[in-house]
Design a protein around this motif. Structure first.
Motif, PDB file in Angstrom:
ATOM      1  N   ASP A  26       0.867  -1.181   0.000  1.00  0.00           N
ATOM      2  CA  ASP A  26       0.000   0.000   0.000  1.00  0.00           C
ATOM      3  C   ASP A  26       0.905   1.232   0.000  1.00  0.00           C
ATOM      4  O   ASP A  26       1.353   1.692   1.050  1.00  0.00           O
ATOM      5  N   LEU A  27       1.197   1.759  -1.182  1.00  0.00           N
ATOM      6  CA  LEU A  27       2.176   2.837  -1.290  1.00  0.00           C
ATOM      7  C   LEU A  27       1.726   4.109  -0.592  1.00  0.00           C
ATOM      8  O   LEU A  27       2.562   4.898  -0.143  1.00  0.00           O
ATOM      9  N   GLU A  28       0.426   4.314  -0.486  1.00  0.00           N
ATOM     10  CA  GLU A  28      -0.063   5.520   0.182  1.00  0.00           C
ATOM     11  C   GLU A  28       0.304   5.519   1.670  1.00  0.00           C
ATOM     12  O   GLU A  28       0.465   6.578   2.272  1.00  0.00           O
ATOM     13  N   ARG A  29       0.444   4.330   2.248  1.00  0.00           N
ATOM     14  CA  ARG A  29       0.744   4.225   3.673  1.00  0.00           C
ATOM     15  C   ARG A  29       2.236   4.048   3.951  1.00  0.00           C
ATOM     16  O   ARG A  29       2.641   3.944   5.113  1.00  0.00           O
ATOM     17  N   VAL A  30       3.047   3.991   2.906  1.00  0.00           N
ATOM     18  CA  VAL A  30       4.479   3.759   3.091  1.00  0.00           C
ATOM     19  C   VAL A  30       5.129   4.783   4.023  1.00  0.00           C
ATOM     20  O   VAL A  30       5.863   4.404   4.943  1.00  0.00           O
ATOM     21  N   PRO A  31       4.917   6.093   3.843  1.00  0.00           N
ATOM     22  CA  PRO A  31       5.555   7.042   4.761  1.00  0.00           C
ATOM     23  C   PRO A  31       5.202   6.795   6.216  1.00  0.00           C
ATOM     24  O   PRO A  31       6.069   6.882   7.104  1.00  0.00           O
ATOM     25  N   THR A  32       3.925   6.474   6.475  1.00  0.00           N
ATOM     26  CA  THR A  32       3.489   6.208   7.848  1.00  0.00           C
ATOM     27  C   THR A  32       4.159   4.959   8.410  1.00  0.00           C
ATOM     28  O   THR A  32       4.622   4.945   9.564  1.00  0.00           O
ATOM     29  N   VAL A  33       4.230   3.902   7.584  1.00  0.00           N
ATOM     30  CA  VAL A  33       4.831   2.648   8.048  1.00  0.00           C
ATOM     31  C   VAL A  33       6.325   2.823   8.318  1.00  0.00           C
ATOM     32  O   VAL A  33       6.849   2.359   9.341  1.00  0.00           O
ATOM     33  N   LEU A  34       7.020   3.514   7.429  1.00  0.00           N
ATOM     34  CA  LEU A  34       8.461   3.707   7.611  1.00  0.00           C
ATOM     35  C   LEU A  34       8.758   4.595   8.821  1.00  0.00           C
ATOM     36  O   LEU A  34       9.730   4.360   9.550  1.00  0.00           O
ATOM     37  N   ALA A  35       7.929   5.603   9.008  1.00  0.00           N
ATOM     38  CA  ALA A  35       8.121   6.472  10.176  1.00  0.00           C
ATOM     39  C   ALA A  35       7.924   5.679  11.466  1.00  0.00           C
ATOM     40  O   ALA A  35       8.670   5.840  12.437  1.00  0.00           O
ATOM     41  N   ALA A  36       6.910   4.818  11.487  1.00  0.00           N
ATOM     42  CA  ALA A  36       6.663   3.984  12.670  1.00  0.00           C
ATOM     43  C   ALA A  36       7.818   3.013  12.899  1.00  0.00           C
ATOM     44  O   ALA A  36       8.229   2.772  14.042  1.00  0.00           O
ATOM     45  N   ALA A  37       8.369   2.469  11.803  1.00  0.00           N
ATOM     46  CA  ALA A  37       9.504   1.546  11.930  1.00  0.00           C
ATOM     47  C   ALA A  37      10.720   2.273  12.492  1.00  0.00           C
ATOM     48  O   ALA A  37      11.456   1.733  13.326  1.00  0.00           O
ATOM     49  N   ALA A  38      10.938   3.501  12.051  1.00  0.00           N
ATOM     50  CA  ALA A  38      12.071   4.280  12.547  1.00  0.00           C
ATOM     51  C   ALA A  38      11.914   4.577  14.034  1.00  0.00           C
ATOM     52  O   ALA A  38      12.882   4.509  14.801  1.00  0.00           O
ATOM     53  N   ARG A  39      10.689   4.879  14.455  1.00  0.00           N
ATOM     54  CA  ARG A  39      10.452   5.137  15.879  1.00  0.00           C
ATOM     55  C   ARG A  39      10.666   3.870  16.697  1.00  0.00           C
ATOM     56  O   ARG A  39      11.235   3.918  17.803  1.00  0.00           O
ATOM     57  N   ALA A  40      10.225   2.737  16.161  1.00  0.00           N
ATOM     58  CA  ALA A  40      10.350   1.481  16.900  1.00  0.00           C
ATOM     59  C   ALA A  40      11.817   1.099  17.085  1.00  0.00           C
ATOM     60  O   ALA A  40      12.217   0.602  18.138  1.00  0.00           O
ATOM     61  N   GLY A  41      12.631   1.351  16.075  1.00  0.00           N
ATOM     62  CA  GLY A  41      14.036   0.990  16.167  1.00  0.00           C
ATOM     63  C   GLY A  41      14.883   2.019  16.882  1.00  0.00           C
ATOM     64  O   GLY A  41      15.991   1.707  17.326  1.00  0.00           O
ATOM     65  N   ALA A  81      13.262   8.682  -0.907  1.00  0.00           N
ATOM     66  CA  ALA A  81      12.668   8.385   0.391  1.00  0.00           C
ATOM     67  C   ALA A  81      13.598   8.866   1.478  1.00  0.00           C
ATOM     68  O   ALA A  81      14.631   9.447   1.219  1.00  0.00           O
ATOM     69  N   MET A  82      13.192   8.637   2.700  1.00  0.00           N
ATOM     70  CA  MET A  82      14.003   8.896   3.881  1.00  0.00           C
ATOM     71  C   MET A  82      14.182  10.380   4.177  1.00  0.00           C
ATOM     72  O   MET A  82      15.078  10.766   4.909  1.00  0.00           O
ATOM     73  N   ALA A  83      13.380  11.239   3.585  1.00  0.00           N
ATOM     74  CA  ALA A  83      13.485  12.657   3.892  1.00  0.00           C
ATOM     75  C   ALA A  83      12.714  12.939   5.161  1.00  0.00           C
ATOM     76  O   ALA A  83      11.970  12.124   5.660  1.00  0.00           O
ATOM     77  N   ALA A  84      12.907  14.122   5.705  1.00  0.00           N
ATOM     78  CA  ALA A  84      12.166  14.500   6.902  1.00  0.00           C
ATOM     79  C   ALA A  84      11.494  15.843   6.655  1.00  0.00           C
ATOM     80  O   ALA A  84      12.174  16.848   6.535  1.00  0.00           O
ATOM     81  N   PRO A  85      10.161  15.923   6.544  1.00  0.00           N
ATOM     82  CA  PRO A  85       9.268  14.771   6.659  1.00  0.00           C
ATOM     83  C   PRO A  85       9.450  13.792   5.503  1.00  0.00           C
ATOM     84  O   PRO A  85       9.809  14.193   4.411  1.00  0.00           O
ATOM     85  N   MET A  86       9.203  12.503   5.793  1.00  0.00           N
ATOM     86  CA  MET A  86       9.466  11.452   4.828  1.00  0.00           C
ATOM     87  C   MET A  86       8.587  11.593   3.603  1.00  0.00           C
ATOM     88  O   MET A  86       7.372  11.732   3.699  1.00  0.00           O
ATOM     89  N   GLN A  87       9.196  11.544   2.421  1.00  0.00           N
ATOM     90  CA  GLN A  87       8.467  11.630   1.164  1.00  0.00           C
ATOM     91  C   GLN A  87       8.838  10.436   0.295  1.00  0.00           C
ATOM     92  O   GLN A  87       9.995  10.048   0.236  1.00  0.00           O
ATOM     93  N   ILE A  88       7.845   9.895  -0.383  1.00  0.00           N
ATOM     94  CA  ILE A  88       8.060   8.738  -1.240  1.00  0.00           C
ATOM     95  C   ILE A  88       7.553   9.078  -2.635  1.00  0.00           C
ATOM     96  O   ILE A  88       6.436   9.550  -2.800  1.00  0.00           O
ATOM     97  N   GLN A  89       8.388   8.831  -3.646  1.00  0.00           N
ATOM     98  CA  GLN A  89       7.982   9.010  -5.034  1.00  0.00           C
ATOM     99  C   GLN A  89       8.243   7.716  -5.780  1.00  0.00           C
ATOM    100  O   GLN A  89       9.390   7.307  -5.949  1.00  0.00           O
ATOM    101  N   ALA A  90       7.183   7.068  -6.237  1.00  0.00           N
ATOM    102  CA  ALA A  90       7.319   5.770  -6.898  1.00  0.00           C
ATOM    103  C   ALA A  90       7.773   5.908  -8.343  1.00  0.00           C
ATOM    104  O   ALA A  90       8.379   4.986  -8.900  1.00  0.00           O
ATOM    105  N   GLY A  91       7.493   7.068  -8.983  1.00  0.00           N
ATOM    106  CA  GLY A  91       7.877   7.238 -10.375  1.00  0.00           C
ATOM    107  C   GLY A  91       7.151   6.247 -11.269  1.00  0.00           C
ATOM    108  O   GLY A  91       5.983   5.932 -11.050  1.00  0.00           O
TER     109      GLY A  91
END
Length: 209
Positions: A100-115, A183-193
């Motif tokens: 679900d690419l629309e949720r990727v920023p949210t999932v990655l941000a949560a993963a970063a917080r968890a780690g 990816a990995m920007a702050a705030p996190m941005q994802i571009q699938a192209g």
């Protein structure tokens, strides 16, 4: 004297592109400690938190696969007796599929917080979950290109393009990204192209007088 059938051989190329619908990303942790045991224990706890976070985000277990696990010594400055071991680093990386690419920023941000500070996010790539239709469109384009080339050569030779004698498909090309992911920007941005599937076909046509 037997008439020799005239032919023309051409190679057609085609491609089709679409927007990817799947992301592959390596998520993991890297923990430092003075002993192997503590390093492994810290990494194990961090990975457990990371997996729980991904599961809570709706990522199924089949889309989480361990891809790297290591424990390495850390060395201090070289002295008269060489470089002493001053600690150990445990790394645990998982390749995760996010569908679900629309949720990727949210999932990655949560993963970063968890780690926390031990989190590592790298090797982002995009893919097409089912490229069957895209590959068919690429083959259509490749064959149309072959016909166009053959018609031109037939005209230059003073002949008419006849029936197809043979068709040989070249090895299929992998899906290629046309626009690099960011990816990995702050705030996190994802571009699938977009991604492309290419096809090549060798076609032999008869030439009619």
């Amino acid at each position: 004297m037997t008439d020799v059938e005239r032919t023309v051989t051409v190679v057609g190329h085609g491609a089709a592109q679409t927007v990817p619908d799947v992301m592959h990303v390596d998520l993991g942790v890297e923990c430092h400690a003075y002993s192997v045991g503590v390093s492994l224990q810290d990494a194990g706890a961090a990975v457990a938190d990371l997996i729980a976070t991904l599961t809570d985000a709706g990522v199924p277990s089949r889309d989480i696969q361990t891809s790297h696990l290591s424990v390495q010594p850390r060395y201090g400055d070289h002295g008269p007796n060489g470089a002493p071991i001053i600690g150990y680093t445990s790394s645990h990386t998982m390749t995760v599929v996010l569908r679900d690419l629309e949720r990727v920023p949210t999932v990655l941000a949560a993963a970063a917080r968890a780690g926390g500070d031990a989190a590592r996010i790298q090797n982002v790539s995009f893919a097409i979950s089912d490229d069957t239709g895209l590959a068919a469109a690429a083959r259509d384009a490749a064959f149309a290109d072959a016909v166009s080339r053959a018609e031109q050569y037939a005209m230059l030779a003073g002949a008419r393009l006849g029936a197809v004698q043979s068709v040989t498909e070249e090895p299929a090309s992998d899906v290629r990204p046309l626009y690099a992911a960011r990816a990995m920007a702050a705030p996190m941005q994802i571009q699938a192209g977009s991604s492309s599937v290419a096809a090549s076909v060798t076609v032999v046509f008869y030439l009619d007088d």
